[in-house]
Design a protein around this motif. Structure first.
Motif, PDB file in Angstrom:
ATOM      1  N   VAL B  15       0.487  -0.822   0.040  1.00 25.86           N
ATOM      2  CA  VAL B  15       0.038  -0.175  -0.187  1.00 25.86           C
ATOM      3  C   VAL B  15       0.864   1.282   0.231  1.00 25.86           C
ATOM      4  O   VAL B  15       0.412   2.154  -0.810  1.00 25.86           O
ATOM      5  CB  VAL B  15      -0.996  -0.184   0.920  1.00 25.86           C
ATOM      6  N   ILE B  19      -0.017   4.287  -1.935  1.00 23.56           N
ATOM      7  CA  ILE B  19      -0.254   6.096  -1.492  1.00 23.56           C
ATOM      8  C   ILE B  19       1.357   7.317  -1.795  1.00 23.56           C
ATOM      9  O   ILE B  19       0.636   7.918  -2.548  1.00 23.56           O
ATOM     10  CB  ILE B  19       0.734   5.932  -0.550  1.00 23.56           C
ATOM     11  N   PHE B  22       0.221   7.513  -5.520  1.00 28.11           N
ATOM     12  CA  PHE B  22      -0.758   8.841  -5.707  1.00 28.11           C
ATOM     13  C   PHE B  22      -0.624  10.463  -5.123  1.00 28.11           C
ATOM     14  O   PHE B  22      -1.035  10.998  -5.360  1.00 28.11           O
ATOM     15  CB  PHE B  22      -2.020   7.827  -4.657  1.00 28.11           C
ATOM     16  N   TYR B  25       1.533  12.145  -7.785  1.00 28.68           N
ATOM     17  CA  TYR B  25       0.065  12.389  -9.267  1.00 28.68           C
ATOM     18  C   TYR B  25      -0.887  13.413  -8.526  1.00 28.68           C
ATOM     19  O   TYR B  25      -1.135  14.274  -9.926  1.00 28.68           O
ATOM     20  CB  TYR B  25      -0.552  11.240  -9.410  1.00 28.68           C
ATOM     21  N   ALA B  29      -1.234  17.516 -10.702  1.00 28.74           N
ATOM     22  CA  ALA B  29      -2.336  17.301 -11.038  1.00 28.74           C
ATOM     23  C   ALA B  29      -2.659  18.370 -10.697  1.00 28.74           C
ATOM     24  O   ALA B  29      -4.075  18.898 -11.094  1.00 28.74           O
ATOM     25  CB  ALA B  29      -2.584  16.419 -11.158  1.00 28.74           C
ATOM     26  N   TYR B  32      -4.692  22.150 -12.723  1.00 29.27           N
ATOM     27  CA  TYR B  32      -5.658  22.036 -13.445  1.00 29.27           C
ATOM     28  C   TYR B  32      -6.615  21.868 -12.814  1.00 29.27           C
ATOM     29  O   TYR B  32      -7.984  21.362 -13.293  1.00 29.27           O
ATOM     30  CB  TYR B  32      -5.799  21.824 -15.089  1.00 29.27           C
ATOM     31  N   SER B  33      -6.572  20.593 -11.835  1.00 31.02           N
ATOM     32  CA  SER B  33      -7.432  20.037 -10.923  1.00 31.02           C
ATOM     33  C   SER B  33      -6.960  19.815  -9.708  1.00 31.02           C
ATOM     34  O   SER B  33      -6.456  20.583  -9.222  1.00 31.02           O
ATOM     35  CB  SER B  33      -7.594  18.500 -11.764  1.00 31.02           C
ATOM     36  N   PRO B  34      -8.077  19.442  -8.856  1.00 29.81           N
ATOM     37  CA  PRO B  34      -8.131  19.306  -7.170  1.00 29.81           C
ATOM     38  C   PRO B  34      -6.836  19.047  -7.158  1.00 29.81           C
ATOM     39  O   PRO B  34      -5.963  16.710  -8.062  1.00 29.81           O
ATOM     40  CB  PRO B  34      -9.065  18.049  -6.887  1.00 29.81           C
ATOM     41  N   VAL B  39      -2.228  18.563  -0.573  1.00 27.56           N
ATOM     42  CA  VAL B  39      -1.955  17.559  -0.297  1.00 27.56           C
ATOM     43  C   VAL B  39      -1.345  16.604  -0.844  1.00 27.56           C
ATOM     44  O   VAL B  39      -1.165  15.310   0.336  1.00 27.56           O
ATOM     45  CB  VAL B  39      -3.427  17.376  -1.255  1.00 27.56           C
ATOM     46  N   LEU B  43      -0.476  13.537   1.612  1.00 28.07           N
ATOM     47  CA  LEU B  43      -0.218  11.658   1.784  1.00 28.07           C
ATOM     48  C   LEU B  43       1.066  11.369   1.900  1.00 28.07           C
ATOM     49  O   LEU B  43       1.210  10.002   1.872  1.00 28.07           O
ATOM     50  CB  LEU B  43      -0.635  11.448   0.237  1.00 28.07           C
ATOM     51  N   GLY B  46       1.557  10.376   4.956  1.00 30.96           N
ATOM     52  CA  GLY B  46       0.874   8.739   5.870  1.00 30.96           C
ATOM     53  C   GLY B  46       1.159   8.415   5.238  1.00 30.96           C
ATOM     54  O   GLY B  46       1.421   7.350   5.876  1.00 30.96           O
ATOM     55  N   ALA B  47       2.622   8.154   4.434  1.00 29.55           N
ATOM     56  CA  ALA B  47       2.417   6.735   3.598  1.00 29.55           C
ATOM     57  C   ALA B  47       3.470   6.723   5.383  1.00 29.55           C
ATOM     58  O   ALA B  47       3.604   5.226   5.084  1.00 29.55           O
ATOM     59  CB  ALA B  47       3.705   6.590   1.888  1.00 29.55           C
ATOM     60  N   VAL B  49       3.678   7.777   7.700  1.00 35.15           N
ATOM     61  CA  VAL B  49       3.068   7.287   9.461  1.00 35.15           C
ATOM     62  C   VAL B  49       2.689   5.502   8.527  1.00 35.15           C
ATOM     63  O   VAL B  49       2.881   5.217  10.240  1.00 35.15           O
ATOM     64  CB  VAL B  49       2.173   8.626   9.097  1.00 35.15           C
ATOM     65  N   LEU B  50       2.511   5.674   7.874  1.00 37.92           N
ATOM     66  CA  LEU B  50       2.060   4.060   7.764  1.00 37.92           C
ATOM     67  C   LEU B  50       3.078   2.981   7.933  1.00 37.92           C
ATOM     68  O   LEU B  50       3.146   2.370   8.612  1.00 37.92           O
ATOM     69  CB  LEU B  50       0.927   3.481   5.983  1.00 37.92           C
ATOM     70  N   MET B  52       5.022   3.300   9.760  1.00 37.80           N
ATOM     71  CA  MET B  52       5.753   3.562  10.918  1.00 37.80           C
ATOM     72  C   MET B  52       4.622   2.835  12.356  1.00 37.80           C
ATOM     73  O   MET B  52       5.709   2.331  13.338  1.00 37.80           O
ATOM     74  CB  MET B  52       6.148   6.008  11.496  1.00 37.80           C
TER      75      MET B  52
END
Lengths: 93, 140
Positions: B15, B19, B22, B25, B29, B32-34, B39, B43, B46-47, B49-50, B52
């Motif tokens: 996983v 992450i 993503f 990506y 991105a 032009y997009s969110p 962010v 993320l 977060g990877a 932290v996962l 750890m």
């Protein structure tokens, strides 16, 4: 078909209200953790239904992001309930 | 009590790369997009932290031997440098430069100086988040 999406959205939102009651009243901590995880899953379904209603694909990345964050949060809560601490200093082997 | 954590360790090994991919990506991105640097940085943190969570802090510090204070400082330097470089060209602070180039595989691609600024934001967010997480985790 759009009526079906709206009815599903209302039902999922009502289930979020029920889960909020369990989150606030929950007798034990595992009840609250399960309620919080289920609220995350319900939010993901709400965003998916909204993207179907609005017929846009800008929300799909938000679905993936919320599912990743819900997974990490649930894993952290589960480890905290199991061992009493979130991060190990070193593995005891 | 020695608990069994083979499931989360096996899942984490797959996983974490999803992450991180993503995060990259959603960093690119962002124009032009969110998405964007903030962010994407969250993320990527977060990877870590996962990692750890599934393993332990000393193992993660051994396989990723970086000082997160330096990461945050480098990101701040990149962001401020990108913003201040527009002064050298005689245009106001934070002016945004962009151009279109034709790459062999990608076709018409737009290059923006905002991407460099976002790279700085990415590094700052990763650094500060990991500093906070490590400070909370090291409670001994």
């Amino acid at each position: 078909m759009i009526i079906f999406f709206w009815i599903s959205l209302i039902l999922v939102s009502l289930s979020v209200v029920g889960l909020l009651i369990r989150l606030i009243k929950g007798p034990t901590v595992p009840d609250r953790v399960v309620a919080l995880d289920a609220i995350g899953i319900s939010l993901i379904s709400i965003v998916a239904l909204l993207s179907l209603i609005f017929e846009t694909e800008f929300f799909l990345e938000i679905i993936l992001l919320m599912s990743i964050l819900a997974f990490i949060g649930t894993a952290a809560f589960a480890k905290f309930l199991e061992r009493g601490e979130v991060f190990d200093r070193r593995s005891d082997r | 009590m020695r608990s069994n954590d083979v499931i989360i360790q096996t899942a984490t090994k797959a996983v974490v790369f999803i992450i991180l991919l993503f995060a990259i990506y959603i960093f690119f991105a962002g124009h032009y997009s969110p998405g964007g640097g903030f962010v994407g940085g969250l993320l990527a943190a977060g990877a870590l932290v996962l990692l750890m969570l599934a393993f332990d802090i000393e193992t993660v510090n051994r396989i990723i031997p970086v000082d997160y204070v330096q990461i945050a400082a480098a990101g701040l330097l990149i962001s401020l440098g990108t913003a201040a470089a527009s002064i050298l060209f005689g245009v106001p602070f934070f002016t945004h430069a962009h151009t279109y180039v034709y790459l062999p595989l990608l076709g018409k691609t737009s290059f923006h100086s905002a991407t460099l600024f976002d790279l700085g934001v990415f590094l700052v967010v990763v650094g500060v988040t990991m500093i906070i997480i490590q400070t909370i985790g090291e409670d001994e």
